[in-house]
Design a protein around this motif. Structure first.
Motif, PDB file in Angstrom:
ATOM      1  N   GLU A  50      43.837  62.174  40.498  1.00  0.00           N
ATOM      2  CA  GLU A  50      44.298  60.836  40.860  1.00  0.00           C
ATOM      3  C   GLU A  50      44.022  59.861  39.719  1.00  0.00           C
ATOM      4  O   GLU A  50      43.009  59.947  39.024  1.00  0.00           O
ATOM      5  CB  GLU A  50      43.604  60.356  42.142  1.00  0.00           C
ATOM      6  N   ALA A  51      44.937  58.916  39.553  1.00  0.00           N
ATOM      7  CA  ALA A  51      44.849  57.994  38.421  1.00  0.00           C
ATOM      8  C   ALA A  51      43.624  57.089  38.493  1.00  0.00           C
ATOM      9  O   ALA A  51      43.102  56.673  37.464  1.00  0.00           O
ATOM     10  CB  ALA A  51      46.113  57.151  38.333  1.00  0.00           C
ATOM     11  N   ASN A  52      43.159  56.781  39.711  1.00  0.00           N
ATOM     12  CA  ASN A  52      41.997  55.906  39.815  1.00  0.00           C
ATOM     13  C   ASN A  52      40.683  56.659  39.625  1.00  0.00           C
ATOM     14  O   ASN A  52      39.610  56.117  39.877  1.00  0.00           O
ATOM     15  CB  ASN A  52      41.990  55.151  41.145  1.00  0.00           C
ATOM     16  N   ARG A  53      40.773  57.910  39.173  1.00  0.00           N
ATOM     17  CA  ARG A  53      39.583  58.655  38.755  1.00  0.00           C
ATOM     18  C   ARG A  53      39.597  58.884  37.243  1.00  0.00           C
ATOM     19  O   ARG A  53      38.753  59.593  36.705  1.00  0.00           O
ATOM     20  CB  ARG A  53      39.531  60.021  39.452  1.00  0.00           C
ATOM     21  N   LEU A  54      40.559  58.267  36.577  1.00  0.00           N
ATOM     22  CA  LEU A  54      40.737  58.515  35.149  1.00  0.00           C
ATOM     23  C   LEU A  54      40.378  57.287  34.325  1.00  0.00           C
ATOM     24  O   LEU A  54      40.531  56.151  34.773  1.00  0.00           O
ATOM     25  CB  LEU A  54      42.194  58.892  34.840  1.00  0.00           C
ATOM     26  N   LEU A  55      39.935  57.547  33.117  1.00  0.00           N
ATOM     27  CA  LEU A  55      39.841  56.535  32.074  1.00  0.00           C
ATOM     28  C   LEU A  55      40.972  56.848  31.107  1.00  0.00           C
ATOM     29  O   LEU A  55      40.881  57.764  30.296  1.00  0.00           O
ATOM     30  CB  LEU A  55      38.480  56.603  31.378  1.00  0.00           C
ATOM     31  N   ALA A 113      36.620  49.200  25.884  1.00  0.00           N
ATOM     32  CA  ALA A 113      35.760  48.392  26.748  1.00  0.00           C
ATOM     33  C   ALA A 113      36.543  47.799  27.916  1.00  0.00           C
ATOM     34  O   ALA A 113      36.081  47.824  29.063  1.00  0.00           O
ATOM     35  CB  ALA A 113      35.101  47.287  25.931  1.00  0.00           C
ATOM     36  N   SER A 114      37.740  47.274  27.643  1.00  0.00           N
ATOM     37  CA  SER A 114      38.534  46.660  28.714  1.00  0.00           C
ATOM     38  C   SER A 114      38.994  47.691  29.728  1.00  0.00           C
ATOM     39  O   SER A 114      39.167  47.368  30.911  1.00  0.00           O
ATOM     40  CB  SER A 114      39.735  45.922  28.127  1.00  0.00           C
ATOM     41  N   SER A 115      39.202  48.938  29.308  1.00  0.00           N
ATOM     42  CA  SER A 115      39.593  49.987  30.251  1.00  0.00           C
ATOM     43  C   SER A 115      38.442  50.356  31.175  1.00  0.00           C
ATOM     44  O   SER A 115      38.662  50.752  32.322  1.00  0.00           O
ATOM     45  CB  SER A 115      40.067  51.233  29.493  1.00  0.00           C
ATOM     46  N   ILE A 116      37.216  50.243  30.694  1.00  0.00           N
ATOM     47  CA  ILE A 116      36.048  50.564  31.512  1.00  0.00           C
ATOM     48  C   ILE A 116      35.713  49.408  32.448  1.00  0.00           C
ATOM     49  O   ILE A 116      35.333  49.615  33.602  1.00  0.00           O
ATOM     50  CB  ILE A 116      34.849  50.901  30.601  1.00  0.00           C
ATOM     51  N   ASN A 117      35.866  48.188  31.987  1.00  0.00           N
ATOM     52  CA  ASN A 117      35.475  47.017  32.765  1.00  0.00           C
ATOM     53  C   ASN A 117      36.499  46.697  33.846  1.00  0.00           C
ATOM     54  O   ASN A 117      37.606  47.232  33.872  1.00  0.00           O
ATOM     55  CB  ASN A 117      35.318  45.804  31.836  1.00  0.00           C
ATOM     56  N   GLY A 118      36.102  45.793  34.717  1.00  0.00           N
ATOM     57  CA  GLY A 118      37.024  45.252  35.705  1.00  0.00           C
ATOM     58  C   GLY A 118      37.075  46.028  37.004  1.00  0.00           C
ATOM     59  O   GLY A 118      36.306  46.965  37.244  1.00  0.00           O
ATOM     60  N   GLU A 119      38.014  45.619  37.848  1.00  0.00           N
ATOM     61  CA  GLU A 119      38.139  46.203  39.180  1.00  0.00           C
ATOM     62  C   GLU A 119      38.758  47.597  39.121  1.00  0.00           C
ATOM     63  O   GLU A 119      39.391  47.980  38.143  1.00  0.00           O
ATOM     64  CB  GLU A 119      38.986  45.297  40.060  1.00  0.00           C
ATOM     65  N   ASP A 120      38.557  48.335  40.196  1.00  0.00           N
ATOM     66  CA  ASP A 120      39.092  49.692  40.311  1.00  0.00           C
ATOM     67  C   ASP A 120      40.606  49.647  40.224  1.00  0.00           C
ATOM     68  O   ASP A 120      41.268  48.888  40.945  1.00  0.00           O
ATOM     69  CB  ASP A 120      38.647  50.286  41.651  1.00  0.00           C
ATOM     70  N   ARG A 121      41.169  50.468  39.331  1.00  0.00           N
ATOM     71  CA  ARG A 121      42.620  50.494  39.134  1.00  0.00           C
ATOM     72  C   ARG A 121      43.006  51.831  38.529  1.00  0.00           C
ATOM     73  O   ARG A 121      42.150  52.605  38.097  1.00  0.00           O
ATOM     74  CB  ARG A 121      43.061  49.351  38.216  1.00  0.00           C
ATOM     75  N   GLY A 157      43.773  54.389  35.970  1.00  0.00           N
ATOM     76  CA  GLY A 157      43.469  54.564  34.553  1.00  0.00           C
ATOM     77  C   GLY A 157      42.329  53.724  34.034  1.00  0.00           C
ATOM     78  O   GLY A 157      42.074  53.732  32.825  1.00  0.00           O
ATOM     79  N   GLY A 158      41.612  53.004  34.887  1.00  0.00           N
ATOM     80  CA  GLY A 158      40.523  52.167  34.404  1.00  0.00           C
ATOM     81  C   GLY A 158      39.722  51.592  35.543  1.00  0.00           C
ATOM     82  O   GLY A 158      39.859  51.974  36.706  1.00  0.00           O
ATOM     83  N   GLY A 159      38.830  50.653  35.186  1.00  0.00           N
ATOM     84  CA  GLY A 159      38.042  49.986  36.208  1.00  0.00           C
ATOM     85  C   GLY A 159      36.876  50.791  36.715  1.00  0.00           C
ATOM     86  O   GLY A 159      36.581  50.773  37.913  1.00  0.00           O
ATOM     87  N   MET A 160      36.184  51.505  35.810  1.00  0.00           N
ATOM     88  CA  MET A 160      35.001  52.255  36.227  1.00  0.00           C
ATOM     89  C   MET A 160      33.959  51.350  36.858  1.00  0.00           C
ATOM     90  O   MET A 160      33.297  51.718  37.840  1.00  0.00           O
ATOM     91  CB  MET A 160      34.408  52.988  35.020  1.00  0.00           C
ATOM     92  N   VAL A 161      33.807  50.141  36.319  1.00  0.00           N
ATOM     93  CA  VAL A 161      32.801  49.221  36.844  1.00  0.00           C
ATOM     94  C   VAL A 161      33.097  48.902  38.307  1.00  0.00           C
ATOM     95  O   VAL A 161      32.198  48.946  39.163  1.00  0.00           O
ATOM     96  CB  VAL A 161      32.766  47.937  35.994  1.00  0.00           C
ATOM     97  N   GLY A 162      34.338  48.592  38.611  1.00  0.00           N
ATOM     98  CA  GLY A 162      34.699  48.286  39.986  1.00  0.00           C
ATOM     99  C   GLY A 162      34.490  49.460  40.921  1.00  0.00           C
ATOM    100  O   GLY A 162      34.080  49.272  42.082  1.00  0.00           O
ATOM    101  N   ARG A 163      34.760  50.671  40.451  1.00  0.00           N
ATOM    102  CA  ARG A 163      34.565  51.851  41.305  1.00  0.00           C
ATOM    103  C   ARG A 163      33.090  52.053  41.627  1.00  0.00           C
ATOM    104  O   ARG A 163      32.733  52.367  42.774  1.00  0.00           O
ATOM    105  CB  ARG A 163      35.144  53.090  40.619  1.00  0.00           C
ATOM    106  N   ILE A 164      32.234  51.904  40.629  1.00  0.00           N
ATOM    107  CA  ILE A 164      30.801  52.098  40.871  1.00  0.00           C
ATOM    108  C   ILE A 164      30.262  51.003  41.779  1.00  0.00           C
ATOM    109  O   ILE A 164      29.446  51.260  42.681  1.00  0.00           O
ATOM    110  CB  ILE A 164      30.038  52.132  39.530  1.00  0.00           C
ATOM    111  N   MET A 165      30.719  49.768  41.565  1.00  0.00           N
ATOM    112  CA  MET A 165      30.269  48.676  42.437  1.00  0.00           C
ATOM    113  C   MET A 165      30.666  48.949  43.881  1.00  0.00           C
ATOM    114  O   MET A 165      29.854  48.776  44.800  1.00  0.00           O
ATOM    115  CB  MET A 165      30.873  47.357  41.945  1.00  0.00           C
ATOM    116  N   ALA A 166      31.900  49.374  44.092  1.00  0.00           N
ATOM    117  CA  ALA A 166      32.373  49.644  45.456  1.00  0.00           C
ATOM    118  C   ALA A 166      31.658  50.846  46.060  1.00  0.00           C
ATOM    119  O   ALA A 166      31.338  50.851  47.264  1.00  0.00           O
ATOM    120  CB  ALA A 166      33.877  49.869  45.443  1.00  0.00           C
TER     121      ALA A 166
END
Length: 522
Positions: free
Chosen positions: A217-222, A383-391, A393-402
């Motif tokens: 799934e794309a929301n598990r990818l960087l 950095a921008s791909s890792i940061n931010g909300e879950d989405r 291809g990115g948003g690792m920070v948002g996934r861990i927070m959730a």
């Protein structure tokens, strides 16, 4: 009509393309919950999960391009040194986590991610960053986020990132985007590995198939893309694509040169047999034949490099034909292609001063600065791909927070940032200290501390004070235009004599004594 909320959108279906039933108006708007939907076309040809129409060379599309790019990096020394220089520059960056907001809760999230980053299975800077940054070489790269449950800094069991599992671009098969490529939902790969459960062999060691197509799934990818446009998830081919032609020409020229050197670079032995002299000397026909065969065998061995000399009968002579092959034309072609390669890899400073190339320090500095800016942009993208909300291809920070139940505004999310590339600031700034001291700039305590920090020097308050006291007055050491009275003299009346300026006739208050009076002739 009710306006959509912050998490709703109006999705317009359209029949305005050939084969869709006509060119009629859009269908009735449909409320969705995926965000504000787009109704425009991306312009990217997307068919069955495969992007087409961008790369016109069929040998450089899909998985084949990944294979060619790998061969380019492994076999060409110039490309290899450019790649290694790029990766070493990437690894020289300093990374840290910053709090989303300066509060106890914001600082806790920052410290949690800092602790998690230091406990990953593979080091971020020395390992994971090395393969993630390769996306800029081939156009794209993605890695799967692998999580683990550990105790956090608060003593509670928390979901953390264990590492980002790298996926070679050669394993990519399909981009899963049901809406014509607009929204990426997953990727499919081809797994040709052979291990129990992989699809190559079963748990009993029996072959069951040659490959499988795992879906992630794309929301598990960087997902990192170089040159993303439209819905071109595969990017623009990266830095290696523009230099493919130069690499191919160079490889062909080198292969032809090597074949020509083997064929024409070594002279061919020419065996001359004096059969009449051998007959007069009493040789029988069979003995003459054996002598000729022995001489021919010696020539073959010498040609093959088995011997460094040739032994023969006195009636047999050796001379050589050829061996004067000139490879300079090939060298010029190879050298030119090398220049194109380092230019395409944004590192022209590597070729300055080598061979026939020339260049100044200023030009080299400008080129290296341009390269550093590009590498900085690459790091910004990671950095921008890792940061931010879950989405996707990115948003690792948002996934861990959730995952840990921290439902807070995005503004409180911690941010991964890099603080620039490591450079030799000591040598660079050491040459400027004398001029700064002479102009009095080191009287500034802030500037002195900033300089020492960049040079990695620990200064005490007494050191800073001593530097300021030892710094002269800038007005005594250097003329700063407009800062002194003599640099900005008062305005003189028209016709008046200024300092060091001869008096003007007609209105001068202090005419110079060596000026002769004007006379009129009659």
């Amino acid at each position: 009509m009710q306006l959509p909320g912050p998490r709703q959108a109006l999705a317009y279906g359209s029949t305005g393309f050939p084969g869709a039933g006509g060119y009629g108006p859009p269908t009735t708007p449909t409320l969705t919950s995926a965000g504000y939907a787009r109704s425009s076309a991306t312009g990217t040809r997307f068919s069955g999960g495969i992007i087409t129409g961008i790369e016109t060379n069929p040998d450089l599309t899909g998985r084949q391009w990944s294979r060619v790019a790998r061969e380019m990096q492994r076999t060409d020394p110039v490309i290899r040194i450019c790649v290694e220089g790029y990766l070493q520059t990437v690894r020289s960056a300093t990374w840290k986590w910053e709090a989303g907001e300066d509060s106890p809760q914001g600082r806790f999230y920052r410290d949690f991610f800092t602790d998690m980053w230091g406990r990953m299975r593979y080091g971020w800077q020395d390992q994971q960053l090395s393969y993630l940054a390769r996306y800029a070489l081939t156009g794209f790269r993605y890695a799967e986020q692998i999580d683990v449950v550990r105790r956090g800094i608060d003593g509670e069991l928390r979901t953390m990132v264990d590492f980002f599992a790298d996926c070679e671009p050669e394993s990519h098969w399909l981009w899963v985007a049901p809406d014509g490529g607009r929204t990426l939902t997953a990727v499919e790969q081809i797994d040709e590995s052979s291990y129990p459960g992989s699809g190559g062999i079963d748990v009993h060691g029996n072959p069951v198939s040659t490959s499988t197509t795992p879906r992630t799934e794309a929301n598990r990818l960087l997902l990192l893309i170089h040159g993303f446009t439209g819905s071109n998830w595969g990017g623009d081919g990266g830095l290696l694509r523009p230099i493919y032609g130069a690499w191919k020409d160079k490889s062909d020229a080198a292969n032809i040169q090597a074949a020509a050197l083997r064929r024409f670079g070594m002279p061919t032995p020419h065996v001359k047999t004096n059969q009449m002299g051998m007959a007069e000397a009493g040789y029988t026909p069979d003995q003459i034949k054996l002598a000729r065969e022995a001489a021919a065998g010696s020539a073959r061995i010498w040609k093959a490099g088995g011997e460094t000399f040739i032994e023969s009968d006195s009636n047999i002579e050796f001379d050589f034909i050829g061996g004067e092959f000139d490879a300079s034309n090939f060298n010029d072609t190879i050298r030119q292609r090398n220049d194109e390669i380092v230019m395409g890899m944004l590192q022209p400073f590597l070729g300055m001063g080598t061979g026939d190339s020339t260049g100044s320090r200023a030009l080299s500095t400008q080129s290296s600065t341009h390269f550093a800016v590009w590498v900085t942009n690459v790091l910004d993208n990671i950095a921008s791909s890792i940061n931010g909300e879950d989405r996707a291809g990115g948003g690792m920070v948002g996934r861990i927070m959730a995952s840990n139940g921290w439902n807070v505004p995005d503004s409180m999310f911690p941010r991964l940032v890099h603080t620039g590339l490591k450079t030799d600031d000591f040598n660079e700034l050491a040459g400027m200290i004398a001029s700064w001291k002479a102009t009095g700039l080191l009287r500034s305590e802030a500037l002195t501390r900033a300089m020492a920090t960049r040079m990695d020097i620990d200064l005490t308050p007494d050191d800073v004070k001593a530097i300021a006291e030892d710094t002269g007055d800038p007005l005594e050491n250097v003329s700063i235009q407009g800062s002194r009275k003599q640099d900005n003299p008062p305005a003189q009346p028209a016709g008046a004599a200024g300092p060091g300026r001869p008096g003007l006739e007609g209105g001068a208050e202090n005419p110079t004594p060596d000026r002769k009076p004007r006379t009129e002739s009659v």
